[in-house]
Design a protein around this motif. Structure first.
Motif, PDB file in Angstrom:
ATOM      1  N   LYS A  65      11.018   5.679 -23.537  1.00  0.00           N
ATOM      2  CA  LYS A  65      12.399   5.526 -24.004  1.00  0.00           C
ATOM      3  C   LYS A  65      12.953   4.143 -23.660  1.00  0.00           C
ATOM      4  CE  LYS A  65      14.234  10.168 -24.322  1.00  0.00           C
ATOM      5  NZ  LYS A  65      15.337  11.041 -23.956  1.00  0.00           N
ATOM      6  N   ASN A  66      12.618   3.633 -22.486  1.00  0.00           N
ATOM      7  CA  ASN A  66      13.091   2.301 -22.096  1.00  0.00           C
ATOM      8  C   ASN A  66      12.540   1.226 -23.025  1.00  0.00           C
ATOM      9  OD1 ASN A  66      14.579   3.232 -19.901  1.00  0.00           O
ATOM     10  ND2 ASN A  66      12.806   3.141 -18.549  1.00  0.00           N
ATOM     11  N   TYR A  67      11.271   1.328 -23.367  1.00  0.00           N
ATOM     12  CA  TYR A  67      10.669   0.339 -24.255  1.00  0.00           C
ATOM     13  C   TYR A  67      11.235   0.437 -25.668  1.00  0.00           C
ATOM     14  CZ  TYR A  67       7.560  -1.296 -20.677  1.00  0.00           C
ATOM     15  OH  TYR A  67       7.068  -1.867 -19.532  1.00  0.00           O
ATOM     16  N   ILE A  68      11.593   1.639 -26.068  1.00  0.00           N
ATOM     17  CA  ILE A  68      12.233   1.805 -27.370  1.00  0.00           C
ATOM     18  C   ILE A  68      13.603   1.132 -27.348  1.00  0.00           C
ATOM     19  CG2 ILE A  68      13.210   3.519 -28.941  1.00  0.00           C
ATOM     20  CD1 ILE A  68      10.672   5.020 -28.716  1.00  0.00           C
ATOM     21  N   ASP A  69      14.300   1.244 -26.212  1.00  0.00           N
ATOM     22  CA  ASP A  69      15.578   0.531 -26.079  1.00  0.00           C
ATOM     23  C   ASP A  69      15.381  -0.976 -26.226  1.00  0.00           C
ATOM     24  OD1 ASP A  69      17.400   2.618 -25.772  1.00  0.00           O
ATOM     25  OD2 ASP A  69      17.167   2.683 -23.595  1.00  0.00           O
ATOM     26  N   TYR A  70      14.328  -1.511 -25.615  1.00  0.00           N
ATOM     27  CA  TYR A  70      14.047  -2.944 -25.728  1.00  0.00           C
ATOM     28  C   TYR A  70      13.776  -3.317 -27.187  1.00  0.00           C
ATOM     29  CZ  TYR A  70      13.137  -2.390 -20.696  1.00  0.00           C
ATOM     30  OH  TYR A  70      13.217  -2.077 -19.366  1.00  0.00           O
ATOM     31  N   SER A  71      13.019  -2.473 -27.874  1.00  0.00           N
ATOM     32  CA  SER A  71      12.712  -2.723 -29.280  1.00  0.00           C
ATOM     33  C   SER A  71      13.989  -2.713 -30.122  1.00  0.00           C
ATOM     34  CB  SER A  71      11.717  -1.668 -29.784  1.00  0.00           C
ATOM     35  OG  SER A  71      11.429  -1.872 -31.143  1.00  0.00           O
ATOM     36  N   LEU A  72      14.852  -1.735 -29.867  1.00  0.00           N
ATOM     37  CA  LEU A  72      16.120  -1.660 -30.599  1.00  0.00           C
ATOM     38  C   LEU A  72      16.983  -2.893 -30.322  1.00  0.00           C
ATOM     39  CD1 LEU A  72      17.060   2.103 -30.219  1.00  0.00           C
ATOM     40  CD2 LEU A  72      16.755   0.870 -32.376  1.00  0.00           C
ATOM     41  N   SER A  73      17.046  -3.284 -29.065  1.00  0.00           N
ATOM     42  CA  SER A  73      17.830  -4.475 -28.712  1.00  0.00           C
ATOM     43  C   SER A  73      17.329  -5.694 -29.467  1.00  0.00           C
ATOM     44  CB  SER A  73      17.767  -4.725 -27.203  1.00  0.00           C
ATOM     45  OG  SER A  73      18.384  -3.675 -26.502  1.00  0.00           O
ATOM     46  N   SER A  74      16.027  -5.842 -29.551  1.00  0.00           N
ATOM     47  CA  SER A  74      15.445  -6.967 -30.292  1.00  0.00           C
ATOM     48  C   SER A  74      15.803  -6.894 -31.769  1.00  0.00           C
ATOM     49  CB  SER A  74      13.923  -6.987 -30.119  1.00  0.00           C
ATOM     50  OG  SER A  74      13.594  -7.305 -28.791  1.00  0.00           O
ATOM     51  N   SER A  75      15.894  -5.690 -32.319  1.00  0.00           N
ATOM     52  CA  SER A  75      16.241  -5.555 -33.738  1.00  0.00           C
ATOM     53  C   SER A  75      17.677  -5.996 -34.000  1.00  0.00           C
ATOM     54  CB  SER A  75      16.016  -4.117 -34.222  1.00  0.00           C
ATOM     55  OG  SER A  75      17.009  -3.231 -33.740  1.00  0.00           O
ATOM     56  N   TYR A  76      18.587  -5.704 -33.072  1.00  0.00           N
ATOM     57  CA  TYR A  76      19.971  -6.158 -33.226  1.00  0.00           C
ATOM     58  C   TYR A  76      20.073  -7.675 -33.063  1.00  0.00           C
ATOM     59  CZ  TYR A  76      21.376  -1.287 -33.261  1.00  0.00           C
ATOM     60  OH  TYR A  76      21.522   0.037 -33.595  1.00  0.00           O
ATOM     61  N   GLU A  77      19.299  -8.214 -32.138  1.00  0.00           N
ATOM     62  CA  GLU A  77      19.239  -9.660 -31.958  1.00  0.00           C
ATOM     63  C   GLU A  77      18.717 -10.315 -33.237  1.00  0.00           C
ATOM     64  OE1 GLU A  77      17.056 -12.972 -29.077  1.00  0.00           O
ATOM     65  OE2 GLU A  77      16.617 -10.853 -28.788  1.00  0.00           O
ATOM     66  N   LEU A  78      17.683  -9.739 -33.807  1.00  0.00           N
ATOM     67  CA  LEU A  78      17.107 -10.273 -35.042  1.00  0.00           C
ATOM     68  C   LEU A  78      18.136 -10.283 -36.163  1.00  0.00           C
ATOM     69  CD1 LEU A  78      14.714 -11.295 -36.698  1.00  0.00           C
ATOM     70  CD2 LEU A  78      14.031  -8.906 -37.034  1.00  0.00           C
ATOM     71  N   GLY A  79      18.896  -9.202 -36.303  1.00  0.00           N
ATOM     72  CA  GLY A  79      19.927  -9.153 -37.340  1.00  0.00           C
ATOM     73  C   GLY A  79      20.936 -10.270 -37.203  1.00  0.00           C
ATOM     74  N   THR A  80      21.347 -10.549 -35.983  1.00  0.00           N
ATOM     75  CA  THR A  80      22.302 -11.629 -35.726  1.00  0.00           C
ATOM     76  C   THR A  80      21.695 -12.980 -36.072  1.00  0.00           C
ATOM     77  OG1 THR A  80      23.396 -10.367 -33.991  1.00  0.00           O
ATOM     78  CG2 THR A  80      23.671 -12.768 -33.930  1.00  0.00           C
ATOM     79  N   GLN A  81      20.470 -13.190 -35.670  1.00  0.00           N
ATOM     80  CA  GLN A  81      19.819 -14.474 -35.935  1.00  0.00           C
ATOM     81  C   GLN A  81      19.581 -14.693 -37.419  1.00  0.00           C
ATOM     82  OE1 GLN A  81      16.492 -14.250 -33.295  1.00  0.00           O
ATOM     83  NE2 GLN A  81      17.792 -14.525 -31.510  1.00  0.00           N
ATOM     84  N   LEU A  82      19.312 -13.631 -38.156  1.00  0.00           N
ATOM     85  CA  LEU A  82      19.160 -13.755 -39.603  1.00  0.00           C
ATOM     86  C   LEU A  82      20.486 -14.161 -40.255  1.00  0.00           C
ATOM     87  CD1 LEU A  82      16.805 -10.746 -40.321  1.00  0.00           C
ATOM     88  CD2 LEU A  82      16.270 -13.167 -40.688  1.00  0.00           C
ATOM     89  N   LEU A  83      21.581 -13.628 -39.738  1.00  0.00           N
ATOM     90  CA  LEU A  83      22.893 -14.039 -40.256  1.00  0.00           C
ATOM     91  C   LEU A  83      23.143 -15.522 -39.987  1.00  0.00           C
ATOM     92  CD1 LEU A  83      25.123 -10.970 -39.357  1.00  0.00           C
ATOM     93  CD2 LEU A  83      24.668 -11.868 -41.655  1.00  0.00           C
ATOM     94  N   ILE A  84      22.772 -15.983 -38.813  1.00  0.00           N
ATOM     95  CA  ILE A  84      22.905 -17.408 -38.500  1.00  0.00           C
ATOM     96  C   ILE A  84      22.075 -18.238 -39.473  1.00  0.00           C
ATOM     97  CG2 ILE A  84      22.387 -19.192 -36.773  1.00  0.00           C
ATOM     98  CD1 ILE A  84      23.080 -16.990 -34.635  1.00  0.00           C
ATOM     99  N   ALA A  85      20.852 -17.794 -39.728  1.00  0.00           N
ATOM    100  CA  ALA A  85      19.980 -18.500 -40.680  1.00  0.00           C
ATOM    101  C   ALA A  85      20.597 -18.510 -42.077  1.00  0.00           C
ATOM    102  CB  ALA A  85      18.598 -17.852 -40.708  1.00  0.00           C
ATOM    103  N   TYR A  86      21.207 -17.407 -42.451  1.00  0.00           N
ATOM    104  CA  TYR A  86      21.863 -17.318 -43.754  1.00  0.00           C
ATOM    105  C   TYR A  86      23.042 -18.296 -43.829  1.00  0.00           C
ATOM    106  CZ  TYR A  86      24.735 -15.412 -47.505  1.00  0.00           C
ATOM    107  OH  TYR A  86      25.499 -15.278 -48.637  1.00  0.00           O
TER     108      TYR A  86
END
Length: 118
Positions: A65-86
């Motif tokens: 469950k902890n590692y899944i939390d890390y994966s989810l956190s990375s997905s939210y970070e990725l979404g933000t960075q994609l917006l910056i790229a856009y």
């Protein structure tokens, strides 16, 4: 006996890997001056999504469950960075929407999977 998961059979890992590859494909067209900044961040967090699922799959459900939390956190970070790229005009609307849709699907699937663990 503690249950372990074969990460290669998990749809969340497979979709995470697909997203990481999609991100890698778009980074080829980023400006060279972003190589060590936004490009690097995008690459690391997209790779982190499936990597944390793989790493956590070798643990008990509680640890997983902890590692899944890390994966989810990375997905939210990725979404933000994609917006910056856009906003910097490194990716177009179609690319942004396609990746946002995949990330959102991955997040929903990942949360659902996490809720089914012990």
């Amino acid at each position: 006996m503690a249950r372990r998961h074969n990460y290669k059979n998990l749809k969340i890992w497979q979709l995470g890997l697909e997203i990481a590859n999609d991100v890698s494909d778009i980074l080829v067209n980023f400006p060279k001056h972003e190589r060590y900044d936004l490009s690097s961040q995008l690459s690391r967090c997209s790779v982190s999504m499936p990597s944390n699922i793989a790493e956590g799959s070798g643990r008990t459900d509680k640890g997983f469950k902890n590692y899944i939390d890390y994966s989810l956190s990375s997905s939210y970070e990725l979404g933000t960075q994609l917006l910056i790229a856009y906003y910097r005009n490194y990716i177009d609307t179609e690319t942004l929407k396609k990746l946002e849709s995949k990330i959102e699907e991955c997040q929903k699937m990942t949360m659902g999977f996490q809720n089914r663990l012990d």
